[in-house]
Scaffold this active site. Structure first.
Site, PDB file in Angstrom:
ATOM      1  N   GLN A 146       0.841  -1.203   0.000  1.00 51.17           N
ATOM      2  CA  GLN A 146       0.000   0.000   0.000  1.00 51.17           C
ATOM      3  C   GLN A 146       0.873   1.249   0.000  1.00 51.17           C
ATOM      4  O   GLN A 146       2.070   1.185   0.274  1.00 51.17           O
ATOM      5  CB  GLN A 146      -0.986  -0.015   1.164  1.00 51.17           C
ATOM      6  N   ASP A 173       0.739  -2.246 -17.341  1.00 45.75           N
ATOM      7  CA  ASP A 173      -0.463  -2.198 -16.510  1.00 45.75           C
ATOM      8  C   ASP A 173      -1.229  -0.919 -16.840  1.00 45.75           C
ATOM      9  O   ASP A 173      -1.046   0.114 -16.196  1.00 45.75           O
ATOM     10  CB  ASP A 173      -0.098  -2.246 -15.020  1.00 45.75           C
TER      11      ASP A 173
END
Length: 432
Positions: free
Chosen positions: A135, A282
């Protein structure tokens, strides 16, 4: 990671239990439908795949870490799954719940070898992004520089290998991977390599520096965050804070800016594929931000694919043959790329119809918001379904296809209305 899935033993049992349950459902379904007609069998199979897909998504989603990352990668390779399974596991691409700050603080201190308040002037306890393997938190360096810090979840890398084996076993028992063993091995090797790279933030730091240097020389409006190596490690990555607007906000700007951004996205990807021979693979909209001067900020270089000269040569020959509607050359190239099972099985008129649809956004003044190529493509799918086994999911083309189609959808979200033909020629036709 949640307590019930944090140790290797518990993770293994949870995955093994999922695999056993899937095997039982698959066998029961076969027995139940021994005397069913073709239509009933298809209906039962579709229902089975829906159930299994949801079970995989729920199990992997709960577990976080490498196993969820495997699910995300699998959902990106959706060509190799039945649509019911692909749809269910696609939800793994959404954001994961955040990990408690105490765990994150411990990981930062362990990696950097000093207390967090010595390493950073301040460190925001609440992440502004949480994903499958880590994260992201905002922070400030001791000299006052605002940064973002990507922190890998503790233990994720250790769990990776066994997670991957279990997921593969589950998929094999389901009988839902539509490809032969040899191709499966290549695909899972690619998934394994991709995971290995994403779990090593030192590789991502190198990628960021390479792409930053490459794009700075070509276009100052492609912005890639700067790495702070002294505040980074294998599991921590500290980067300059580069602010920009989301794709939703950018889609409200005037058409000239939207078109400039669209051209910049296409050119950047083309330059990476054909010149750098490595590309950011991505294309999720969350990995891009935009500014009203036409600048594009690119985040997250954990997923980068390297291409050989031979592959690029095949791609160029394929594109040129496509523009000339040279079906024989197209089939030869698809065979070379392991994307075609047999020649002369797919009708020429369907090839030509698909070529028109696929090349339309790049060869005419095209309104991406209207998206006529996609709608016409959906109609062509119905006509093409009976020939679907002629084509194979090729490990060499899957990531390129996924990235190009992802950027296509980004242009749709941006409501680009432009003719990209000259840009296309600049990238493909004029350089070898």
């Amino acid at each position: 990671m949640s307590k019930n899935t944090s140790t290797p033993g518990r993770r293994f049992l949870k995955l093994a239990s999922m695999t056993a349950s899937i095997a039982t459902k698959t066998v029961s379904n076969s027995i139940r439908n021994l005397n069913a007609d073709e239509e009933q069998k298809n209906e039962a199979r579709s229902k089975l795949f829906q159930d299994i897909g949801l079970q995989i998504a729920d199990t992997l989603g709960e577990m976080k870490g490498a196993v969820m990352k495997v699910g995300q990668i699998a959902s990106q390779y959706k060509d190799i799954f039945p649509p019911e399974v692909a749809k269910a596991i696609a939800k793994l691409q959404r954001q994961a719940p955040a990990m408690p700050y105490a765990d994150i603080k411990k990981q930062v201190e362990k990696e950097l070898g000093k207390p967090i308040d010595k390493a950073f002037l301040n460190f925001d306890e609440h992440p502004f992004a949480a994903a499958s393997i880590g994260q992201v938190h905002k922070a400030t360096l001791p000299n006052g520089t605002p940064v973002v810090v990507k922190v890998q979840y503790p233990g994720v890398d250790v769990a990776c290998e066994s997670d991957l084996k279990q997921v593969r076993l589950a998929l094999r028992l389901m009988g839902v991977i539509k490809i032969d063993k040899k191709l499966q091995d290549r695909l899972f090797k690619e998934i394994q390599d991709s995971l290995h790279e994403e779990l090593n933030y030192e590789i991502e730091a190198q990628n960021l520096q390479v792409f930053k240097t490459f794009h700075q020389a070509l276009d100052s409006k492609i912005i890639i965050p700067k790495v702070f190596p002294e505040y980074s490690s294998r599991r921590i990555l500290t980067l300059s804070l580069e602010n920009g607007e989301s794709i939703e906000t950018a889609s409200t700007w005037n058409v000239a800016i939207r078109n400039e951004i669209g051209q910049r996205l296409v050119r950047a990807l083309g330059q990476q594929i054909f010149f750098l021979k490595r590309f950011h693979c991505d294309p999720h909209p969350g990995n891009f931000a935009f500014r009203e001067d036409g600048s594009v900020i690119i985040y997250d270089f954990g997923g980068v694919k390297t291409l050989s000269n031979e592959l690029i040569s095949h791609f160029k020959t394929l594109v040129r043959a496509g523009r000339k509607q040279d079906i024989a050359t197209i089939e030869n190239e698809l065979l070379a790329l392991d994307a075609l099972a047999e020649k002369d099985k797919f009708p020429e008129e369907l090839y030509k119809a698909w070529l028109e649809v696929l090349l339309r956004p790049l060869s005419t003044y095209y309104d991406f918001a209207e998206n006529s190529a996609h709608h016409d493509g959906m109609r062509l799918v119905k006509k093409s379904l009976k020939y679907w086994d002629v084509f194979k999911p090729s490990p060499d083309t899957l990531m390129v296809n996924r990235t190009i189609s992802g950027q296509y959808w980004n242009l749709i979200h941006l409501k680009v209305h432009d003719n990209l033909n000259e840009l296309f020629e600049e990238l493909v036709d004029n350089h070898d």
